[in-house]
Motif scaffolding. Structure first.
Motif, mmCIF file in Angstrom:
data_model
loop_
_atom_site.group_PDB
_atom_site.id
_atom_site.type_symbol
_atom_site.label_atom_id
_atom_site.label_comp_id
_atom_site.label_asym_id
_atom_site.label_seq_id
_atom_site.Cartn_x
_atom_site.Cartn_y
_atom_site.Cartn_z
ATOM 1 N N SER A 589 -5.275 16.818 16.747
ATOM 2 C CA SER A 589 -5.894 17.748 16.089
ATOM 3 C C SER A 589 -5.223 18.825 15.429
ATOM 4 O O SER A 589 -5.708 19.966 14.810
ATOM 5 N N ASP A 590 -3.926 18.813 15.747
ATOM 6 C CA ASP A 590 -3.106 19.918 15.136
ATOM 7 C C ASP A 590 -2.078 19.410 14.028
ATOM 8 O O ASP A 590 -1.234 20.042 13.688
ATOM 9 N N ARG A 591 -2.268 18.189 13.362
ATOM 10 C CA ARG A 591 -1.504 17.545 12.436
ATOM 11 C C ARG A 591 -2.391 16.971 11.456
ATOM 12 O O ARG A 591 -3.556 16.776 11.884
ATOM 13 N N TRP A 592 -1.915 16.411 10.384
ATOM 14 C CA TRP A 592 -2.659 15.758 9.274
ATOM 15 C C TRP A 592 -1.559 14.600 8.907
ATOM 16 O O TRP A 592 -0.294 14.755 8.848
ATOM 17 N N PHE A 593 -1.994 13.689 8.224
ATOM 18 C CA PHE A 593 -1.087 12.924 7.159
ATOM 19 C C PHE A 593 -1.855 12.425 6.102
ATOM 20 O O PHE A 593 -3.155 12.056 6.127
ATOM 21 N N ALA A 594 -1.037 11.811 5.086
ATOM 22 C CA ALA A 594 -1.740 11.187 3.982
ATOM 23 C C ALA A 594 -1.055 9.935 3.442
ATOM 24 O O ALA A 594 0.421 9.790 3.761
ATOM 25 N N PHE A 595 -1.612 9.211 2.742
ATOM 26 C CA PHE A 595 -1.003 8.062 2.196
ATOM 27 C C PHE A 595 -1.514 7.580 1.001
ATOM 28 O O PHE A 595 -2.763 7.851 0.587
ATOM 29 N N THR A 596 -0.770 6.797 0.121
ATOM 30 C CA THR A 596 -1.103 6.449 -1.156
ATOM 31 C C THR A 596 -1.825 4.866 -1.038
ATOM 32 O O THR A 596 -1.121 4.020 -0.149
ATOM 33 N N GLU A 597 -2.721 4.469 -1.789
ATOM 34 C CA GLU A 597 -3.032 2.951 -1.551
ATOM 35 C C GLU A 597 -1.774 2.183 -2.109
ATOM 36 O O GLU A 597 -0.970 2.402 -2.964
ATOM 37 N N PRO A 598 -1.446 1.016 -1.717
ATOM 38 C CA PRO A 598 -0.252 0.149 -1.985
ATOM 39 C C PRO A 598 -0.069 -0.203 -3.754
ATOM 40 O O PRO A 598 -1.260 -0.393 -4.127
ATOM 41 N N LYS A 599 0.731 0.094 -3.989
ATOM 42 C CA LYS A 599 1.021 -0.378 -5.554
ATOM 43 C C LYS A 599 2.135 -1.609 -5.455
ATOM 44 O O LYS A 599 3.007 -1.614 -4.833
ATOM 45 N N GLU A 600 1.462 -2.547 -6.085
ATOM 46 C CA GLU A 600 2.580 -3.715 -6.204
ATOM 47 C C GLU A 600 3.780 -3.550 -6.950
ATOM 48 O O GLU A 600 3.583 -2.871 -8.048
ATOM 49 N N VAL A 601 4.718 -4.328 -6.451
ATOM 50 C CA VAL A 601 5.896 -3.893 -7.155
ATOM 51 C C VAL A 601 6.796 -5.081 -7.017
ATOM 52 O O VAL A 601 6.439 -6.196 -6.094
ATOM 53 N N GLY A 602 7.841 -5.472 -7.846
ATOM 54 C CA GLY A 602 8.846 -6.698 -7.682
ATOM 55 C C GLY A 602 9.446 -6.709 -6.767
ATOM 56 O O GLY A 602 9.911 -5.670 -5.929
ATOM 57 N N HIS A 603 10.171 -7.861 -6.375
ATOM 58 C CA HIS A 603 10.976 -7.907 -5.252
ATOM 59 C C HIS A 603 12.432 -7.309 -5.559
ATOM 60 O O HIS A 603 13.028 -7.053 -4.550
ATOM 61 N N LEU A 604 12.700 -7.076 -6.704
ATOM 62 C CA LEU A 604 14.089 -6.505 -6.962
ATOM 63 C C LEU A 604 13.748 -4.759 -7.362
ATOM 64 O O LEU A 604 14.630 -3.965 -7.724
#
Length: 653
Positions: A589-604
């Motif tokens: 209750s004393d902190r928060w966090f956020a994330f982006t939805e995954p974006k596909e990227v290449g192996h390199l």
């Protein structure tokens, strides 16, 4: 004579100095040059590049190359199909190799590879100039550093499809060096030069021009030095001309489709050639004479037997003829519209050839003067310095005044193409795909054909995620109110790097909001790698993000080493299962966090991003190597001078 220890040390020092000098010339300076040229281009790519394919890429890659390769019905004869008047076998092989290694069609990765090829091209040009000038290493390094490091050819820089020019330059220089530098035609070294010559033909139509250039050098030598006429020369010229005509027939277009409606006259084409040969002095007046003056004087000196013909002169003649043949071909095909940045690697070779002629002429004057001071030596060196300063200054001025604004315009245009394609794929708005007064240069000349490409599931799966809309996520478990879609961020947090994100900082409750949620994603079968950004205060216990398979048996937990806080932290994750789920929880209750939805990227992606972020570091490392080499050279020279002075004092005693 009594043997002394200092004599042993002197001999050892000379051997070490000689080996260090050879290593420095061949190795360290070439490495430094490559790092600087490659690093500068990486900086520009990182600042200006756009992920959307550009014009020819749609037809050449999305239309003919990638779909049959991915779908399993690729015909190897496709590699040899015409692209306009070219047969780009090697570029197609590179594109397919990148697609297999990376998993996605990534124009920015293609640009990075082209930048590396340009760095190799600059190194080969530097080594060739050192060979021609007899070891004027510092002078050659300065010239090639200025010509190669400035990203004048911005079209090749910002269009991943343009690596044909770097490949043609690489194999062309190698063929000229090996074949023209041979003691005589039809020798073992001369036959070895056919390998890069054949490779160049697979790069683009102009790949066979070195054959014409070497043949021209042999003919000019026979005209200038009658005793040089030999049976081997006749055979060499004949074989090269037969090869050139066969390659020309191979590349001639079958139809005139796409040819300009206006057929230029012979005078217009000749004027176009002069315009091409006049860069960077401008296409009007007598600028071409200033630029090509060393070549003209050198050829006249060879013809009048004032300059002896050896391998160095023969290579320089072939390099000059190579650039001239390119200019004729471009002027014939494009008329007066020839000063285009994609041709600048050829122009750079022309400037290098003129510089080589100037150095050879200065060396010839100095050799005739021998040890006596001569007025001609001083004048020739002054002329070399003056010409070099004028031409390099003109190159720098053209870069700053013309090419930089043009590069920015191209970068802006490609960014607009990305926006137009993304808007069409997300909302169906196709106005940006067609030519109009507001959109004079769309992503492809035919908007209907572009829509057909974008409707292909195969092409769509290969496009970079930045070009298309992210696939929609689905909440399959938990409390959706615990996280806010495209919200839930602290006011101090930087904007999210992706358009789709979730945060647990609720406007009503702030940090006190808690809960869990599970999202499901279909994933892209073309790649296993995704990019996820996190902010706030995630931790191993309580506030966490976990990637799972649908059954929940296989799990990947993302735990930052340090809490990102208001700054977003990037993760590259390999997810070997499709579909997959992301389970997030905020139990504090004393902190928060956020994330982006995954974006596909290449192996390199990790390697690509590292190079793009560290372009300036590569430049600094290259500059540091140059400083170290200069320091070692100065220290060794000082030691040799001190030793020479000691010997002189010992002899006088």
């Amino acid at each position: 004579m009594k043997y002394r220890f200092w004599e042993f040390a002197s001999n050892g020092t000379r051997a070490i100095v000689g080996s260090l000098a050879r290593y420095r010339e061949v190795g360290l300076l070439s490495i430094a040059l490559f790092l600087i040229v490659f690093g500068v281009r990486l900086v520009w790519i990182n600042d200006m590049a756009s992920p959307a394919p550009f014009w020819d890429q749609w037809d050449a890659e999305a239309g003919k190359l990638y779909p049959p390769w991915v779908e399993g019905h690729f015909d190897w004869r496709t590699l040899f199909d015409r692209h306009n008047e070219h047969r780009i076998v090697l570029p197609r092989l590179i594109f397919l190799a990148l697609l297999d290694a990376h998993g996605l069609w990534d124009p920015i990765l293609q640009m990075v590879v082209s930048a590396a090829l340009h760095g190799a091209f600059a190194v080969l040009l530097f080594a060739l100039l050192c060979q021609i000038t007899g070891g004027a290493v510092r002078l050659c390094l300065v010239v090639v550093l200025i010509l190669g490091a400035l990203p004048i050819d911005y079209e090749n820089l910002l269009c991943g499809f343009q690596n044909s020019f770097q490949l043609m330059g690489l194999f062309g220089l190698a063929a000229l060096w090996v074949m023209a530098g041979a003691v005589r035609p039809v020798s073992s070294r001369w036959w070895l030069g056919w390998l890069p010559l054949l490779m160049g033909v697979g790069a683009m139509a102009g790949g066979f021009f070195p054959a014409l250039a070497v043949a021209g050098a042999l003919i000019f030598e026979a005209m200038s030095v009658p005793r040089a006429r030999a049976k081997a020369q006749v055979w060499g010229v004949g074989l090269l001309m037969v090869f050139a005509f066969a390659a020309l027939a191979l590349h001639l277009p079958e139809t005139t489709q796409g040819a300009p409606q206006h057929h230029p006259t012979s005078w217009e084409r000749l004027r176009g050639w002069f315009v091409f040969m006049s860069w960077p002095a401008g296409g009007r007046g007598w600028g071409w004479l200033l630029v090509q003056l060393p070549s003209l004087v050198g050829l006249v000196a060879v013809f009048r037997r004032r300059l002896g013909v050896d391998s160095r002169v023969r290579i320089t003649m072939a390099l000059t003829f190579w650039v001239a043949v390119h200019g004729l071909a471009i002027a014939y095909a494009r008329s007066e519209a020839v000063i285009t940045s994609r041709y600048f690697p050829i122009n750079l070779c022309g400037l290098a050839a003129n510089f080589a002629w100037a150095v050879l002429l200065v060396q010839a004057v100095a050799a005739k003067a021998e040890s006596k001071p001569a007025k001609g030596v001083v004048m020739s060196r002054g002329a070399l310095i003056a010409w070099s300063v004028l031409i390099l200054g003109a190159v720098l001025a053209d870069f700053l005044i013309v090419q930089v604004p043009a590069a920015k315009n191209l970068a802006w245009l490609k960014n607009q193409h990305t926006v137009s394609i993304r808007r069409y794929l997300s909302s169906g708005d196709d106005r940006g795909l067609y030519q109009s007064k507001e959109n004079p240069l769309p992503p492809l000349s035919n908007g209907d054909r572009l829509k057909k490409f974008l409707e292909s599931k195969t092409v769509l799966s290969l496009l970079p995620a930045d070009v298309k809309a992210l696939p929609a996520s689905r909440v399959v478990a938990g409390d959706e109110k615990a996280f806010v879609r495209n919200g839930g961020l602290d006011a101090k947090t930087n904007p999210a790097p992706h358009p789709s994100y979730w945060g647990s900082y609720l406007p009503s409750a702030g940090n006190a909001a808690t809960g869990e949620m599970t999202l499901e994603f279909t994933g892209n079968p073309a790649t296993q790698w995704v990019e996820i950004w996190m902010a706030g205060a995630p931790s191993p216990k309580g506030s966490s993000l976990e990637i799972q398979d649908v059954a929940g048996r296989r799990k990947i937990r993302l735990v930052p080493e340090e809490r990102p806080g208001d700054q977003w932290k990037r993760f590259l994750v390999q997810i070997p299962y499709r579909p997959y789920r992301i389970k997030v929880a905020d139990r504090f209750s004393d902190r928060w966090f956020a994330f982006t939805e995954p974006k596909e990227v290449g192996h390199l992606e990790r390697e690509k991003q590292w190079l793009l972020r560290n372009g300036i570091s590569l430049v600094l490392v290259g500059a540091a190597i140059l400083l170290i080499v200069a320091f070692i050279d100065g220290a060794l020279s000082l030691g040799v001078r001190s030793e020479t002075a000691g010997l002189a004092e010992g002899g006088s005693e």
